[in-house]
Write a protein that holds these residues in place. Structure first.
Motif, short mmCIF file in Angstrom:
data_model
loop_
_atom_site.label_atom_id
_atom_site.label_comp_id
_atom_site.label_asym_id
_atom_site.label_seq_id
_atom_site.Cartn_x
_atom_site.Cartn_y
_atom_site.Cartn_z
N PHE A 216 0.72 -1.34 0.11
CA PHE A 216 -0.14 0.23 0.08
C PHE A 216 0.87 1.35 -0.12
CE2 PHE A 216 -2.42 3.17 2.82
CZ PHE A 216 -3.20 3.62 1.97
N LEU A 217 1.92 1.25 0.77
CA LEU A 217 2.73 2.49 0.73
C LEU A 217 3.51 2.43 -0.47
CD1 LEU A 217 4.38 4.65 2.64
CD2 LEU A 217 5.87 2.75 3.29
N ILE A 218 4.00 1.59 -1.06
CA ILE A 218 4.85 1.76 -2.25
C ILE A 218 3.77 2.35 -3.33
CG2 ILE A 218 5.59 0.55 -4.25
CD1 ILE A 218 6.81 -1.32 -2.00
N SER A 219 2.49 1.68 -3.30
CA SER A 219 1.45 2.41 -4.24
C SER A 219 1.10 3.86 -4.13
CB SER A 219 0.14 1.49 -4.33
OG SER A 219 -0.81 1.74 -3.13
N VAL A 220 1.12 4.15 -2.81
CA VAL A 220 0.68 5.95 -2.60
C VAL A 220 2.01 6.60 -2.92
CG1 VAL A 220 0.24 7.41 -0.83
CG2 VAL A 220 -0.97 5.13 -0.71
N PHE A 273 -19.32 2.39 0.88
CA PHE A 273 -18.41 1.74 -0.01
C PHE A 273 -17.21 1.41 1.20
CE2 PHE A 273 -20.21 5.07 -2.66
CZ PHE A 273 -20.79 4.30 -3.73
N THR A 274 -16.43 0.36 0.82
CA THR A 274 -15.35 0.07 1.75
C THR A 274 -14.17 0.77 1.34
OG1 THR A 274 -14.39 -1.44 0.28
CG2 THR A 274 -16.02 -2.38 1.77
N ALA A 275 -13.29 1.33 2.36
CA ALA A 275 -12.00 1.93 1.99
C ALA A 275 -11.12 1.56 1.01
CB ALA A 275 -11.20 1.89 3.26
N GLN A 276 -11.24 0.01 0.72
CA GLN A 276 -10.43 -0.45 -0.31
C GLN A 276 -11.09 -0.05 -1.70
OE1 GLN A 276 -11.38 -1.97 2.43
NE2 GLN A 276 -10.48 -4.20 2.89
N MET A 383 -1.87 -0.43 -6.15
CA MET A 383 -3.10 -0.19 -5.33
C MET A 383 -3.88 -1.24 -5.51
SD MET A 383 -4.22 1.72 -2.95
CE MET A 383 -3.52 3.38 -3.06
N PHE A 384 -4.39 -1.70 -6.49
CA PHE A 384 -5.32 -2.89 -6.75
C PHE A 384 -4.85 -3.91 -5.92
CE2 PHE A 384 -7.63 -0.10 -9.52
CZ PHE A 384 -8.64 -0.64 -9.69
N LEU A 385 -3.33 -4.28 -6.01
CA LEU A 385 -2.85 -5.59 -5.50
C LEU A 385 -2.95 -5.26 -3.90
CD1 LEU A 385 0.42 -5.88 -7.33
CD2 LEU A 385 -1.61 -7.61 -7.46
N ALA A 386 -2.50 -4.00 -3.27
CA ALA A 386 -2.55 -4.00 -1.86
C ALA A 386 -3.93 -3.96 -1.34
CB ALA A 386 -2.18 -2.31 -1.84
N ILE A 391 -2.96 -10.67 -0.32
CA ILE A 391 -1.91 -10.31 0.77
C ILE A 391 -2.21 -10.49 2.06
CG2 ILE A 391 0.07 -8.43 1.32
CD1 ILE A 391 -0.28 -7.52 -1.24
N PRO A 392 -1.56 -11.29 2.98
CA PRO A 392 -2.26 -11.19 4.42
C PRO A 392 -2.00 -9.96 5.23
CG PRO A 392 -0.03 -12.20 4.13
CD PRO A 392 -0.41 -11.90 2.96
N LYS A 393 -3.02 -9.76 6.25
CA LYS A 393 -2.91 -8.58 6.92
C LYS A 393 -1.60 -8.44 7.82
CE LYS A 393 -4.98 -6.19 10.93
NZ LYS A 393 -6.38 -6.28 11.97
N VAL A 394 -1.16 -9.79 8.48
CA VAL A 394 -0.04 -9.68 9.30
C VAL A 394 0.67 -10.98 9.04
CG1 VAL A 394 0.71 -10.05 11.73
CG2 VAL A 394 -1.32 -8.60 11.18
N SER A 395 1.98 -10.86 8.69
CA SER A 395 2.86 -11.79 8.39
C SER A 395 3.15 -12.56 9.89
CB SER A 395 4.26 -11.42 7.83
OG SER A 395 5.04 -12.52 7.74
N GLN A 396 2.52 -13.90 9.81
CA GLN A 396 2.59 -14.58 11.27
C GLN A 396 4.04 -14.90 11.63
OE1 GLN A 396 0.24 -14.74 13.13
NE2 GLN A 396 -1.40 -13.91 11.84
N LYS A 397 4.71 -15.22 10.50
CA LYS A 397 5.86 -15.47 10.70
C LYS A 397 6.99 -14.51 11.34
CE LYS A 397 9.94 -17.53 8.05
NZ LYS A 397 10.53 -17.74 6.49
N ALA A 398 6.64 -13.24 10.65
CA ALA A 398 7.47 -12.16 11.08
C ALA A 398 6.99 -11.79 12.66
CB ALA A 398 7.22 -10.95 10.17
#
Length: 400
Positions: A216-220, A273-276, A383-386, A391-398
């Protein structure tokens, strides 16, 4: 409590209104002033680049200080920032013949002013955490109104009285904001009523933990690259379409007026509408704007095109806050907003000012616009990808 809330909302709204007037003066009209003092496009880029670097460090340090300090209040930090911007602009105003003083004073005023916005947002949150229902939407829409009105007025004023009129107006507005800030009710940083989130993530851990936020940050950043160039070098584009300072003021005014209803009715749109979905609309609008600019030849068409900011920056202001908060933990919500601000005003600000400044000296305005449109298109796809579901909300591994 209701009376106190009404008073605070009025005071906070004036802070937003005045702040965005001064942000307009030190960002969009800075090039007009610097050009009048013999600065080249690349030198103007150096001024705003140094300001952006300063903003990165200030936003990072001050956000941490405001969260952690038990002795220094957010109001005190804001008061110090206003005083610093006032003094820096005052030096530029009083020493007009010095190229060095103009350079240092302008990048300082720009950097400090750019750092105030997230602190103003945090001030509203602080009052609301303490039980005062300050209406951020109304206040921020009045900020857009101030930006719009100042854009129109200053375009006429600078064309009639010259660029040096910018600095005294800038200083007077900050004096008024200082008096307003000092008159506002005190709030204890450690008030028991204020809900305290869990310990926030470190900066490296944050990026590892939230891959969706990273995309999301990259897209913005890609979508706002060309907009940041316009913010600094608008006068060059306006002149290429056949306009001057007065038309530049009209462009800025129309842009801000177009944003206002989207900001004011932001909660209504989020309920429908949703924020997405809204973020996808903002990305598409950005691509349409910059692609259209490639083919524009008339200043009137350029002014009319700014109406697209209802869907572009207007909806972004609302949807980005809620989307970012929805994809990170509550303990990292403030950091998520701060990183967005640093990404746009800091990182993209530096890149756009350097690249834009050099390109405007050696290539045409159209070539700069083609680059900006290409990056906006890539940003729209990103942005469409984000805002998708893969893409998971939180990387459980990280997070482990």
């Amino acid at each position: 409590m209701k009376k106190a809330t009404r008073i605070l909302t009025v005071q906070y709204s004036f802070l937003q209104l005045g702040y965005w007037v001064d942000y307009l003066l030190i960002s969009s009209f800075a090039a007009v002033l610097l050009m009048s003092r013999g600065f080249k496009a690349s030198e103007i880029g150096y001024v705003t680049t140094m300001g952006s670097v300063m903003a990165i460090f200030l936003q990072t340090y001050l956000s941490s200080l405001a969260d952690k300090s038990k002795k220094i209040t957010l109001k005190q930090i804001l008061g110090l920032m206003i005083a610093m911007a006032f003094l820096a602009a005052g030096i530029v105003w009083l020493v007009p013949s010095s190229h060095v003083a103009t350079f240092i004073g302008m990048f300082t005023a720009f950097g400090v002013t750019s750092s105030i916005s997230p602190l103003l947002t945090a001030l509203c949150l602080q009052y609301n955490y303490a039980g005062y229902g300050v209406d951020f939407g109304i206040a921020r829409s009045l900020g857009s109104f101030g930006y719009a009105a100042a854009g129109f007025v200053m375009g006429q004023v600078t064309e009639k009285f010259g660029a040096n009129i910018i600095l005294p107006i800038f200083c007077v507005v900050y004096v008024l904001l200082m008096f307003t800030l000092l008159s506002m009710r005190k709030v204890d940083n450690n008030n028991d009523k204020m809900e305290k989130p869990e310990k926030p993530s470190g900066i490296i851990e944050f990026f590892r933990k939230y891959p969706r936020y990273d995309v999301f940050l990259i897209s913005v950043m890609l979508i706002y690259f060309m907009q940041m160039i316009l913010g600094t070098y608008m006068i060059y584009f306006v002149k290429s379409y056949g306009g001057a300072e007065a038309e530049m003021g009209t462009v800025l005014s129309v842009t801000a007026f177009a944003e206002m209803p989207a900001v004011a009715f932001g909660m209504f749109f989020l309920r429908k509408f949703t924020a997405q979905k809204l973020l996808k609309v903002t990305a598409i609008a950005a691509s349409i704007k910059f692609i259209s600019m490639i083919f524009i030849t008339d200043i009137k068409v350029f002014i009319a095109l700014m109406l697209i900011h209802f869907f572009y920056s207007g909806m972004y202001m609302v949807s980005s806050v809620y989307f970012a908060n929805s994809i990170v933990d509550d303990s990292d919500a403030v950091k998520a907003q701060g990183i967005l601000a640093v990404g746009i005003t800091g990182v993209v600000g530096i890149a756009s000012n350097i690249i834009g400044g050099y390109m405007l000296e050696f290539v045409s305005v159209k070539a700069v616009t083609v680059l900006g449109a290409a990056l906006a298109i890539i940003g729209t796809v990103t942005m469409f990808l984000a805002t998708g579901e893969k893409i998971p909300k939180v990387s459980q591994k990280a997070a482990k």
